[in-house]
Design a protein around this motif. Structure first.
Motif, mmCIF file in Angstrom:
data_model
loop_
_atom_site.group_PDB
_atom_site.id
_atom_site.type_symbol
_atom_site.label_atom_id
_atom_site.label_comp_id
_atom_site.label_asym_id
_atom_site.label_seq_id
_atom_site.Cartn_x
_atom_site.Cartn_y
_atom_site.Cartn_z
ATOM 1 N N LEU A 85 25.844 -19.218 -21.226
ATOM 2 C CA LEU A 85 25.175 -17.921 -21.122
ATOM 3 C C LEU A 85 23.716 -17.952 -21.556
ATOM 4 C CD1 LEU A 85 25.777 -15.008 -20.270
ATOM 5 C CD2 LEU A 85 26.341 -14.506 -22.669
ATOM 6 N N PRO A 86 23.341 -18.682 -22.633
ATOM 7 C CA PRO A 86 21.909 -18.720 -23.009
ATOM 8 C C PRO A 86 20.995 -19.250 -21.911
ATOM 9 C CG PRO A 86 23.260 -19.524 -24.812
ATOM 10 C CD PRO A 86 24.169 -19.360 -23.636
ATOM 11 N N PHE A 87 21.519 -20.091 -20.996
ATOM 12 C CA PHE A 87 20.682 -20.625 -19.925
ATOM 13 C C PHE A 87 20.271 -19.545 -18.930
ATOM 14 C CE2 PHE A 87 23.040 -24.522 -21.175
ATOM 15 C CZ PHE A 87 21.952 -25.270 -21.568
ATOM 16 N N TRP A 88 20.898 -18.390 -18.975
ATOM 17 C CA TRP A 88 20.533 -17.306 -18.075
ATOM 18 C C TRP A 88 19.291 -16.561 -18.562
ATOM 19 C CZ3 TRP A 88 25.906 -14.643 -16.779
ATOM 20 C CH2 TRP A 88 26.734 -15.606 -16.193
ATOM 21 N N THR A 89 18.852 -16.904 -19.776
ATOM 22 C CA THR A 89 17.658 -16.298 -20.352
ATOM 23 C C THR A 89 16.546 -17.327 -20.401
ATOM 24 O OG1 THR A 89 19.091 -14.930 -21.739
ATOM 25 C CG2 THR A 89 16.768 -14.994 -22.325
ATOM 26 N N ARG A 148 13.935 -17.257 -25.601
ATOM 27 C CA ARG A 148 14.905 -17.639 -26.633
ATOM 28 C C ARG A 148 14.205 -18.218 -27.855
ATOM 29 N NH1 ARG A 148 18.403 -21.784 -24.441
ATOM 30 N NH2 ARG A 148 17.207 -21.850 -22.522
ATOM 31 N N TYR A 154 19.730 -25.134 -31.602
ATOM 32 C CA TYR A 154 20.121 -23.939 -30.855
ATOM 33 C C TYR A 154 19.884 -24.117 -29.352
ATOM 34 C CZ TYR A 154 19.420 -19.351 -28.741
ATOM 35 O OH TYR A 154 19.443 -18.276 -27.892
ATOM 36 N N THR A 155 18.787 -24.761 -28.999
ATOM 37 C CA THR A 155 18.413 -24.886 -27.586
ATOM 38 C C THR A 155 19.238 -25.937 -26.865
ATOM 39 O OG1 THR A 155 16.141 -24.226 -28.129
ATOM 40 C CG2 THR A 155 16.500 -25.334 -26.012
ATOM 41 N N PHE A 207 13.853 -19.882 -21.471
ATOM 42 C CA PHE A 207 13.760 -20.762 -22.639
ATOM 43 C C PHE A 207 12.710 -20.253 -23.618
ATOM 44 C CE2 PHE A 207 11.301 -24.391 -24.391
ATOM 45 C CZ PHE A 207 12.247 -24.849 -25.306
ATOM 46 N N SER A 209 12.543 -15.429 -29.744
ATOM 47 C CA SER A 209 13.509 -14.616 -30.488
ATOM 48 C C SER A 209 13.823 -15.234 -31.842
ATOM 49 C CB SER A 209 14.794 -14.458 -29.676
ATOM 50 O OG SER A 209 15.465 -15.702 -29.542
ATOM 51 N N PRO A 224 24.215 -26.827 -26.171
ATOM 52 C CA PRO A 224 25.076 -26.808 -24.983
ATOM 53 C C PRO A 224 25.100 -28.139 -24.232
ATOM 54 C CG PRO A 224 23.822 -24.781 -25.114
ATOM 55 C CD PRO A 224 23.290 -25.673 -26.182
#
Length: 298
Positions: free
Chosen positions: A122-126, A131, A174-175, A128, A134, A178
């Motif tokens: 899901l984070p890949f839909w935002t 993120r 965090y990045t 980089f 944030s 995944p």
């Protein structure tokens, strides 16, 4: 048939030639040039219209002085060592965090596995960049992390996390976590559960079966995940620039400053060439590991 095979094989090689070899040769040529107050900011430049004499004069002016400069200046080799250290530690932390998550996903009920997979990707839909930005709001002294720690009474005053190496580690983990979870999960999901049952029947405890059966059989996913995290983390620029402080030394940050702040393209080209040569080693090892996996599956 041979023509079709040659045409099929030539596509990836032409792709590598256009998007890897040609840019690499251009950067390598710039690294052998000298800085100049002009556009482009280096000399010499090749003028084919001058004939063979001009071409010979062009090559005679190229030298390796920029590479010699990198060897004598502490900033650059310390940047390489610092980048290697940060990338290695970040990869190790990703493994410590990612393996339990992948193990839990692989052993979860099948109806839950697609949802868990969705949460990982899901984070890949935002974006980089969004993120990483944030994390600035989360890790700052007035951020959510410090507010939460003070709310539960764990600390009495805000911690200084942002603009430190700790923030860089948090950002990289965090990045790129995944990239560690997915290949390990893909390996664990194929694990035959009867092997663990057989090990337990032969007297192994669940812990011993985990270390003797699960971990060795997931080695391919662990190796792939480590390479997928280590390779991009080594040349990372955005995370140390936004989350790291002035003491954070990474080669990607130095490379950016040489290109755009100092406008010393020849030295920046030499830095990029050496960084690429360092990255070739894990890339080749990763490709060999993938080839062994494909041969084993056949």
């Amino acid at each position: 048939m041979n023509i079709r095979r040659i045409a099929l094989i030539s596509v990836p090689y032409l792709w590598l030639l256009a998007l890897f070899m040609v840019p690499f040769l251009i950067v390598f040529k710039i690294s052998l040039s000298d800085i100049a107050l002009a556009i482009p900011p280096y000399t010499p430049t090749l003028d084919i219209s001058g004939g063979w004499t001009e071409v010979r004069s062009f090559f005679s002016q190229l030298d390796f002085e920029n590479f010699e400069f990198l060897a004598t200046d502490d900033l650059y080799w310390k940047s390489y060592l610092s980048s290697l250290k940060i990338a290695f530690i970040s990869t190790f932390i990703c493994l410590l965090v990612g393996f339990p998550i992948a193990y839990g996903m692989a052993n979860a009920p099948k109806e839950w596995q697609p949802t868990l997979m969705l949460l990982v990707i899901l984070p890949f839909w935002t974006s980089f960049l969004i993120r990483v930005y944030s994390l600035i709001g989360i890790l700052s002294q007035e951020g959510m992390l410090n507010q939460f720690l003070m709310w539960i009474g764990l600390i009495g005053e805000p911690l200084t996390i942002l603009n430190t190496n700790i923030a860089v580690y948090i950002g990289i983990v965090y990045t790129y976590c995944p990239f560690m979870i997915l290949p390990i999960y893909a390996t664990l999901i194929k694990l035959d559960g009867s092997l663990l049952e057989a090990a337990e029947d032969l007297g192994c405890s669940r812990t011993e079966a985990f270390w003797r059966i699960t971990v060795p059989l997931s080695k391919a996913g662990i190796i792939a995940g480590c390479f997928l995290v280590f390779i991009p983390a080594l040349g990372e620029f955005v995370i140390p620039s936004l989350l790291g402080g002035s003491d954070t030394l990474m080669i990607g940050k130095v490379l950016y400053e040489e290109f755009f702040a100092n406008r010393d393209w020849p030295v920046a080209g030499a830095v990029a060439v050496i960084l690429l040569l360092i990255l070739i080693v894990p890339i080749v090892l990763y490709q060999r590991n993938e080839q062994k996996i494909m041969e084993a599956e056949k």
